[in-house]
Design an enzyme around this catalytic site. Structure first.
Site, PDB file in Angstrom:
ATOM      1  CD  GLU A 210      66.582  57.980 108.142  1.00  0.00           C
ATOM      2  OE1 GLU A 210      67.496  57.529 107.474  1.00  0.00           O
ATOM      3  OE2 GLU A 210      65.391  57.887 107.804  1.00  0.00           O
TER       4      GLU A 210
ATOM      5  CB  CYS B 107      57.539  60.179 110.235  1.00  0.00           C
ATOM      6  SG  CYS B 107      57.818  58.423 110.148  1.00  0.00           S
TER       7      CYS B 107
ATOM      8  CB  CYS C 138      64.081  47.561 112.307  1.00  0.00           C
ATOM      9  SG  CYS C 138      62.498  46.737 112.585  1.00  0.00           S
TER      10      CYS C 138
ATOM     11  CB  CYS D 134      59.920  44.738 106.154  1.00  0.00           C
ATOM     12  SG  CYS D 134      58.939  44.587 107.649  1.00  0.00           S
TER      13      CYS D 134
ATOM     14  CB  CYS E  36      62.152  48.243 105.277  1.00  0.00           C
ATOM     15  SG  CYS E  36      62.565  49.405 106.573  1.00  0.00           S
TER      16      CYS E  36
ATOM     17  N   GLY F 100      62.452  51.294 113.130  1.00  0.00           N
ATOM     18  CA  GLY F 100      62.147  50.389 114.235  1.00  0.00           C
ATOM     19  C   GLY F 100      60.703  49.919 114.232  1.00  0.00           C
TER      20      GLY F 100
ATOM     21  CG  ASN G 225      60.130  56.616  98.346  1.00  0.00           C
ATOM     22  OD1 ASN G 225      60.057  57.174  97.262  1.00  0.00           O
ATOM     23  ND2 ASN G 225      59.786  57.190  99.469  1.00  0.00           N
TER      24      ASN G 225
ATOM     25  CB  CYS H  87      61.451  53.674 106.689  1.00  0.00           C
ATOM     26  SG  CYS H  87      61.857  52.856 108.175  1.00  0.00           S
TER      27      CYS H  87
HETATM   28  S1  SF4 Z   1      61.359  49.563 110.322  1.00  0.00           S
HETATM   29 FE1  SF4 Z   1      59.243  48.835 109.958  1.00  0.00          FE
HETATM   30  S2  SF4 Z   1      59.195  48.356 107.757  1.00  0.00           S
HETATM   31 FE2  SF4 Z   1      61.359  48.519 108.339  1.00  0.00          FE
HETATM   32  S3  SF4 Z   1      62.021  46.415 108.839  1.00  0.00           S
HETATM   33 FE3  SF4 Z   1      61.316  47.359 110.745  1.00  0.00          FE
HETATM   34  S4  SF4 Z   1      59.180  46.807 110.948  1.00  0.00           S
HETATM   35 FE4  SF4 Z   1      59.754  46.432 108.810  1.00  0.00          FE
END
Ligand code: SF4
Length: 375
Positions: free
Chosen positions: A92, A113, A120, A124, A127, A185, A316, A359
């Protein structure tokens, strides 16, 4: 043999190849003009390059583009783009119209962005990008193409052109002059490809986007922050902080176990001193998790010590996750408490709230829908 993509090469690398082929230097300028100013997607569109050179380029390089799978939002609001890569992975990018308060200065036109990985590994807890794990790093050209493909899409709409090469007049200037590297990521986990892509996007012969208009956001990879501080380019640094004590941060960001706040603060201090620029702390306000006033004092101390600005971002909602956005009075109270301690802080109303702009959400939904239909 897998061919490299031409947009993953720096000018010096291409110049060496052109010298091997005994081509005059102006041919390279012509090529770069087609790639980064005209943003062409087809070797045959490079009409002032001789046919045999186009053939040679085709034999040695790919010229990949991103396939647009979905686009949400309208031209004057935040737009989210879902792309399919050559290996069918989805990523994205989010295009945010001029917003003086965001990262750069008041002349900003559009901020993009950008994603740097497929999925990833950092997990987190709030996310969507980390929900299905990490698949692979993006190559430099896949990072660069997010900028070019959106400008191409924009130019095509402006000119109502139906052909793949919008005319030169469609690109009077760059549409995107501000980048935030905080899409899908962890950017610093794909360090070499990221730096190569940003060097090309910054170069006058490439994207021409000023280094100070490029903000790299990290969840806090300490060794890479120090390495970035030693790079010659003056990128801005943003830290996804989201908690001002190890206890709170550790609850939502597993990376904090490896690099606790003390080590992260020392690396930020090194970056700040080396670059002499204000860094930014991103702080997503999550109801009942990190929005309590006990976080204000340690957050203020950290921000003042490191000369950092705090961006508060109301959470969000992500489907499948339990976290909630705090009420507006709670958000305002948190902001006021920071300001009362002389911290430079802003409260961002997330522009893409209604279009899954957090994200990784659009990708996740699409991946799941494809899995259901067995595609
Ligand atoms: S994309 Fe960013 S916020 Fe989401 S899990 Fe990975 S490091 Fe964490």
């Amino acid at each position: 043999m897998v061919l490299p993509d031409i947009k993953s090469l720096r000018r010096e690398e291409l110049a060496a190849r052109f010298a091997e082929w005994r081509l005059p230097a102006y041919r390279l300028d012509q090529l770069l003009h087609w790639l980064y100013e005209r943003r062409v997607t087809d070797w045959d569109a490079m009409s002032n390059l001789p046919q045999d050179l186009r053939e040679k380029l085709r034999q040695h390089f790919t010229l990949q583009t991103l396939e647009l799978v979905d686009k949400q939002g309208s031209r004057d609001t935040t737009q989210k783009f879902l792309w399919r890569l050559a290996d069918h992975s989805l990523i994205e990018s989010v295009l945010i119209p001029a917003n003086p308060a965001l990262y750069g200065d008041s002349s900003d036109r559009h901020t993009l962005c950008v994603s740097t990985q497929v999925g990833c590994a950092y997990g987190c807890k709030f996310c969507a990008s980390g929900l299905e794990g990490w698949k692979r790093n993006l190559e430099p050209h896949e990072i660069i193409e997010q900028v070019l493909a959106i400008e191409r899409d924009h130019a095509t709409h402006v000119t109502h052109a139906t052909h793949s090469t919008p005319p030169r007049s469609a690109f009077p200037d760059r549409l995107i002059n501000n980048l935030v590297i905080m899409g899908m990521g962890e950017p610093l986990a794909n360090y070499d490809n990221l730096i190569k892509a940003l060097t090309i996007l910054n170069a006058p012969w490439g994207g021409g986007i000023g280094a100070r208009k490029i903000t790299i956001s990290t969840s806090g990879l300490v060794p890479q922050i120090r390495k970035l501080a030693d790079e010659p380019l003056q990128f801005r640094l943003a830290i996804s902080l989201h908690g001002a004590t190890d206890e709170v941060r550790g609850k939502i960001m597993p990376v904090n176990k490896k690099y606790p706040l003390k080590e992260l603060a020392a690396a930020c201090d090194y970056y700040q001193k080396k670059k002499g620029r204000m860094i930014t702390f991103e702080y997503i306000l999550i109801a009942g998790v990190n929005d309590l006033l006990d976080q204000v004092e340690p957050l203020s101390k950290l921000a003042l010590k490191l000369h950092a600005k705090v961006n508060l971002i109301p959470y969000n909602k992500v489907e499948d996750l339990e976290w909630e956005r705090p009420s507006e009075p709670v958000q305002e109270q948190f902001l006021k408490a920071l300001e009362a301690r002389k911290v430079t802080a802003t409260l961002r109303r997330e522009k893409g709230h209604d279009i899954d702009a957090a994200c990784g959400q659009l990708r996740l939904k699409t991946e799941r829908a494809l899995q259901k239909t067995g595609v």
